[in-house]
Design an enzyme around this catalytic site. Structure first.
Site, PDB file in Angstrom:
ATOM      1  N   ASN A   1       4.622   7.736  31.057  1.00  0.00           N
ATOM      2  CA  ASN A   1       4.986   8.779  30.092  1.00  0.00           C
ATOM      3  C   ASN A   1       6.256   9.539  30.438  1.00  0.00           C
ATOM      4  OD1 ASN A   1       4.468  10.683  27.801  1.00  0.00           O
ATOM      5  ND2 ASN A   1       4.319  12.115  29.523  1.00  0.00           N
TER       6      ASN A   1
ATOM      7  N   ASP B   1      -2.234   5.704  32.550  1.00  0.00           N
ATOM      8  CA  ASP B   1      -2.266   7.163  32.650  1.00  0.00           C
ATOM      9  C   ASP B   1      -1.744   7.829  31.371  1.00  0.00           C
ATOM     10  OD1 ASP B   1      -2.457   9.589  34.502  1.00  0.00           O
ATOM     11  OD2 ASP B   1      -0.390   9.758  33.808  1.00  0.00           O
TER      12      ASP B   1
ATOM     13  N   HIS C   1      -0.237  11.097  25.467  1.00  0.00           N
ATOM     14  CA  HIS C   1       1.172  11.489  25.351  1.00  0.00           C
ATOM     15  C   HIS C   1       2.098  10.312  25.047  1.00  0.00           C
ATOM     16  CE1 HIS C   1      -0.459  15.096  27.148  1.00  0.00           C
ATOM     17  NE2 HIS C   1      -0.933  14.360  28.127  1.00  0.00           N
TER      18      HIS C   1
ATOM     19  N   GLU D   1      -6.758   6.193  30.249  1.00  0.00           N
ATOM     20  CA  GLU D   1      -7.168   7.592  30.315  1.00  0.00           C
ATOM     21  C   GLU D   1      -6.696   8.307  29.064  1.00  0.00           C
ATOM     22  OE1 GLU D   1      -6.036  11.748  32.486  1.00  0.00           O
ATOM     23  OE2 GLU D   1      -4.588  10.236  31.890  1.00  0.00           O
TER      24      GLU D   1
HETATM   25 CA    CA Z   1       5.453  11.212  25.823  1.00  0.00          CA
END
Ligand code: CA
Length: 492
Positions: free
Chosen positions: A104, A230, A234, A260
């Site tokens: 991310n 992970d 997002h 997750e």
């Molecule tokens: Ca992002």
């Protein structure tokens, strides 16, 4: 056929001196004996603060503890060679490694760039807090210590959606961000694309190419067999299906993948599974919160509801069940650690039932003691005790937790279930009883085919139980505890 069991071999406070990669390699024989089939290892690439952070503050994905960058060659958990050796040692015991994949964001840029941004309110990322403005920001990653080895890709403002400016998220104006933040399932804070650092821009095809190239390099270099993804809240949900498909195609095989998506919201987890077409298994966050709630409420909790609104009830084949993890442990942002008295109950519920694949948190087997600042900034020592019965439970799962499941969720304070066993596993089958009040008992049936057999509880707290002509026995459980019953002589 053997039950799959995942072990999360870390917690947040593993120190540099603990040399996790070597430590894990040394545990391979023991963990394999307990029935562990997969180990989830923490991020292995260089953090923005070198060896002083567990690895979620990603600086360089291609530096697995090989280059002198961020004041350290090694990462917190060791060197690249130690990591690869650890994976090899686990493979010798038929244990697969799941790599922690943090895509991310990036942190610790090497150079500043002049960029144009618009700042957004932290609590609502759809509401601008400024007009378009020029700033100087740390957005250029050249990795001078690695000097282009493995990849010469330079990450700059074209590769990122946003940065943190004056403590709030700011969107970068570039070719890819014309429509604003990347589209996301979770609408917390308006749009939850931005989490921290330089937020990776997945709409840029060069970024996607680079991440596929990295994925292939990573697998060839390390031999990992699967992934734990992970921060899926997002990242646009279209990214990983494409990434996984291209990697699977390259190697012409499957990679076990768990994700997750930290949301106590069954409908949203189901939506994610649907949108990603079942390619990614999800952690059962709602079940964790049921376990946490039951541990807090004690005898006032109605145990018949323990599985209500959980992912494992709805989509068991795509569910990873867990009790605690490195984010829920005391001192961490999502702190919600299941109370110690209820841990045996919780682990019995994830390890000995049919649905879901369980993931065991390191301290549950090894305990953990560490220091962290509390809310007032004062350093405090925390201890997570190990669960004495866990090693036996893991063996029971591997050897005996098979066959038809029958539930006895008929009393708010005492619930139980049985597994009737399968022919291929000698003497398999079990009975489990759980209570959150005083010592109790319950009659449960293993099935007629088991009539006349004798069962004992694995901790030998009670007299043996002989099943009657119908296969029914009366099983006991100690106050506030759980009991696990197996056929005599079955557990090796
Ligand atoms: Ca992002």
């Amino acid at each position: 056929m053997m039950n799959k069991t995942i072990f999360q071999f870390f917690h947040w406070y593993f120190r540099k001196e603990d040399n996790l990669w070597n430590n894990c390699a040394d545990q391979s024989e023991y963990l394999s004996r307990l029935g562990v089939t997969d180990i989830w290892l923490p991020p292995a690439y260089k953090s923005a603060i070198g060896a002083d952070e567990p690895g979620y503050a990603v600086y360089d994905l291609f530096d697995l503890g090989e280059f002198d960058q961020k004041n350290s060659v090694r990462t917190r958990h060791g060197t690249k060679d130690e990591y690869i050796n650890c994976i090899k040692r686990l493979a010798e015991k038929n244990i697969d490694v799941l790599a922690d994949i943090v895509l991310n964001h990036r942190m610790g840029a090497d150079e500043k760039e002049k960029i144009r941004v618009t700042k957004f309110k932290d609590e609502n990322r759809l509401e601008p807090q400024s007009g378009e403005m020029e700033i100087e920001a740390h957005t250029r990653f050249t990795f001078p210590g690695r000097q282009g080895k493995y990849s010469d890709y330079i990450w700059d403002a074209q590769s990122f959606t946003g940065v943190c400016e004056d403590g709030i998220p700011a969107i970068i104006h570039n070719e890819w961000t014309k429509d604003g933040w990347d589209e996301n399932l979770d609408e917390e804070q308006g749009n939850y694309d931005y989490l921290m650092g330089c937020d990776v821009e997945f709409r840029n095809p060069n970024v996607r190419e680079e991440l596929v190239k990295w994925g292939i390099w990573y697998i060839e270099t390390t031999g990992v067999k699967g992934f734990r993804l992970d921060g899926l809240k997002h990242i646009p949900q279209s990214f990983f299906p494409e990434w996984l498909d291209r990697i699977k195609k390259h190697f012409n095989r499957d990679f076990f993948t768990i994700g997750e998506f930290w949301k106590n919201d069954l409908a949203m987890l189901e939506k994610f599974i649907q949108l990603t077409d079942g390619r990614i298994q999800l952690f059962d966050v709602p079940f964790h919160f049921n376990l946490y709630g039951a541990s807090k409420e004690g005898r006032n909790y109605d145990l018949r509801q323990i599985l209500d609104n959980t992912l494992v009830t709805k989509v068991p084949q795509l569910t990873i069940t867990f009790v605690d993890n490195h984010d829920t442990q005391p001192g961490q942002s999502l702190e919600s650690l299941v109370e110690p008295w209820f841990k045996p109950h919780a682990y019995a519920l994830i390890l000995l039932r049919e649905g879901g694949i369980p993931c065991i948190f390191h301290p549950a087997l090894y305990s953990a003691t560490y220091k962290e600042k509390d809310e007032k900034g004062k350093e405090k020592e925390f201890t997570i005790p190990k669960i004495d019965i866990l090693d036996i439970m893991m063996k029971v799962r591997a050897q005996l937790a098979y066959g038809k499941q029958t539930d006895y969720f008929d009393d708010p304070n005492v619930i139980g279930w049985v597994r009737s066993g399968v022919e291929e596993k000698a003497n398999s089958g079990l009975a489990v009883l759980i209570t959150n009040k005083e010592e109790s008992s319950k009659k449960m049936s293993l099935g007629k085919e088991h009539a006349g057999k004798t069962m004992g509880d694995v901790e030998r707290k009670f007299d043996d139980v002989t099943l009657n002509n119908e296969g029914v026995g009366e099983f006991h459980v100690a106050a506030g505890y759980c009991s696990i019953w197996t056929f005599k002589g079955a557990l090796k």
